[in-house]
Design a protein around this motif. Structure first.
Motif, short mmCIF file in Angstrom:
data_model
loop_
_atom_site.label_atom_id
_atom_site.label_comp_id
_atom_site.label_asym_id
_atom_site.label_seq_id
_atom_site.Cartn_x
_atom_site.Cartn_y
_atom_site.Cartn_z
N ASP A 234 51.05 20.84 43.59
CA ASP A 234 52.23 21.67 43.30
C ASP A 234 53.46 20.81 42.99
N ALA A 235 53.22 19.55 42.59
CA ALA A 235 54.33 18.63 42.32
C ALA A 235 55.22 19.20 41.23
N ASP A 236 56.44 19.50 41.58
CA ASP A 236 57.41 20.06 40.66
C ASP A 236 58.52 19.02 40.50
N PRO A 237 58.88 18.66 39.27
CA PRO A 237 59.86 17.59 39.09
C PRO A 237 61.21 17.88 39.74
N ALA A 238 61.60 19.14 39.83
CA ALA A 238 62.88 19.48 40.44
C ALA A 238 62.77 19.56 41.95
N ILE A 239 61.79 20.31 42.45
CA ILE A 239 61.66 20.52 43.89
C ILE A 239 61.31 19.22 44.61
N ASN A 240 60.38 18.46 44.05
CA ASN A 240 59.99 17.20 44.68
C ASN A 240 61.16 16.23 44.74
N ALA A 241 61.93 16.15 43.63
CA ALA A 241 63.07 15.24 43.61
C ALA A 241 64.14 15.67 44.61
N MET A 242 64.40 16.96 44.71
CA MET A 242 65.43 17.43 45.63
C MET A 242 65.05 17.15 47.08
N MET A 243 63.79 17.41 47.43
CA MET A 243 63.36 17.15 48.79
C MET A 243 63.50 15.68 49.14
N TRP A 244 63.04 14.81 48.24
CA TRP A 244 63.08 13.38 48.54
C TRP A 244 64.50 12.83 48.50
#
Length: 441
Positions: A234-244
């Motif tokens: 479910d790697a999403d470029p926006a969600i993954n970046a925001m979490m990290w």
């Protein structure tokens, strides 16, 4: 059809290559090529677990959505942080929606999911967190639109100057242990192994693994984000970046907590660790999340060896024992202190990004249209953890006065310190409402 002369040529080439490879390790090979051909060849279908866990298609996704709204939603609010609640198929779907993969690939619309929840007419106390996370998904896209480089560049750009673990060989050792699920911390290892096997893990465990990498191993969030982007279904470029970004302290919503890698609050029964870290399956639950505290007799009875040394009374028993890696770092408090020290050094060197109260100042995207070119880029102040706040003289600022009443904003935005320790875990992690920055799981 391949000509027979070409087949013979390829076979001879294959034989020569195999012989050269084996001579490097065991000396000249005497077996004939025909004998080599008769040997069984192992073919590992690494994608099989992924296909089994994530059947594709809109019909499947909508059925999963309806099933979750009808049954899973009733448990979500109280049990969403549990990683040990498996259904009959072995998936941890009793406490989470597991709809993120379908949403990532467009098999399920967020609008469809939103209205499915609304139409169920469930009480607000049952749906409040799920609904909030669904909106955070759009928040991530908004942030990516405003900060298109956020996959590798901090929104608090001065945080990119933070010093991480050194020397590089040690940095790589820690990162590799984390990626492989060999850190010596069972809940972290279980999460990272589940990630690699199935392309997914529950949100609560993601937070433990992310915080552990940044706060305890002192490895850059960029490397963590890259690994998640490469392994999550479910790697999403926006969600993954925001979490990290938030885990790495440089995002808009800096994490004001540090979930313990030792408490096991996400896995109180131990079923999760036993499934993904089978080396420890026979350990009593009391020691499962801190096996280094188990007495030698308990380790021996469970057939567990720590750090590659089996605790067995004889060589035969040692062969039958299972080795579990020793902790990649053992003093979490000291590692956290070094982490804080690095952040403070960075902030003292970038005073232009600190306001009078010690909060970070970030630059917003430049104006467009009629307002473009009318002046400097706008800035705003963002929440900064209390332990990172420094004054103009570089000294750590004293804590602000405490209100007797709980701030209406909640989630620690009033400047309070985190109740979670960076070192030894405690029951305080259990059921604690942590500020989240990710989409639906």
């Amino acid at each position: 059809v391949m000509p027979s002369c070409q087949k013979t040529q390829n076979n001879e080439k294959k034989k020569t290559m195999m012989n050269h490879a084996r001579e490097d390790h065991r000396g000249p090979v005497k077996e004939s090529f025909q004998e080599e051909q008769a040997l069984p060849v192992a073919v590992v279908d690494w994608a099989a677990p992924l296909r089994a866990a994530w059947p594709a298609g809109e019909v499947v996704a909508m059925a999963a959505c309806e099933r979750f709204v009808a049954t899973g939603m009733l448990r979500y609010e109280k049990e969403r942080s549990r990683a040990d609640l498996f259904d009959g198929s072995g998936n941890a779907s009793l406490s989470t929606s597991r709809l993120s993969v379908a949403m990532r690939f467009g098999e399920l619309s967020p609008r469809f999911l939103y209205w499915a929840v609304q139409d169920a007419k469930l009480p607000k106390e049952v749906t409040k967190t799920f609904a909030r996370r669904l909106h955070w998904r759009d928040l991530a896209y908004f942030q990516l639109a405003c900060f298109p480089g956020m996959r590798t560049v901090g929104i608090r750009k001065h945080y990119d100057a933070t010093q991480w673990c050194e020397p590089r060989a040690e940095y790589d050792r820690r990162l590799r242990a984390w990626q492989r699920g060999e850190t010596g911390y069972p809940i972290v290892d279980a999460g990272m192994r589940e990630l690699y096997r199935s392309g997914w893990m529950t949100q609560a465990v993601r937070m433990v693994c992310a915080s552990f990498l940044v706060e305890s191993l002192r490895v850059s969030w960029v490397d963590g984000a890259e690994w998640f982007a490469d392994t999550l279904c479910d790697a999403d470029p926006a969600i993954n970046a925001m979490m990290w970004q938030n885990a790495g302290r440089c995002g808009v919503d800096q994490w004001n907590f540090a979930p313990s890698p030792e408490s096991g609050s996400q896995d109180p029964t131990g079923r999760y660790v036993r499934r993904f870290v089978p080396e420890l399956a026979a350990l009593p639950t009391k020691y499962l999340h801190r096996p280094w505290e188990a007495p030698q007799a308990v380790l021996q009875a469970a057939g567990v060896g720590l750090g590659g040394t089996a605790p067995a009374a004889s060589a035969a028993a040692a062969v039958a024992s299972t080795s579990y890696p020793s902790r990649v770092v053992s003093d979490l408090a000291s590692e956290h202190a070094l982490s804080v020290k690095a952040v403070l050094a960075m902030r003292r060197a970038h005073q232009q990004h600190n306001d009078a109260k010690g909060y970070d100042i970030i630059a917003l995207p430049a104006a467009t249209g009629a307002a473009a070119g009318s002046g400097p880029c706008p800035t705003t102040t963002v929440f900064t953890k209390e332990e990172y706040r420094v004054g103009r003289d570089g000294a750590v600022l004293p804590p602000p006065p405490r209100n007797t009443r709980r701030p209406l904003s909640g989630n620690g935005r009033g400047g309070g310190t985190s109740k979670s320790k960076a070192g030894r875990g405690s029951s305080k992690d259990k059921g604690k409402k942590m500020p989240m920055s990710t989409g639906v799981r």
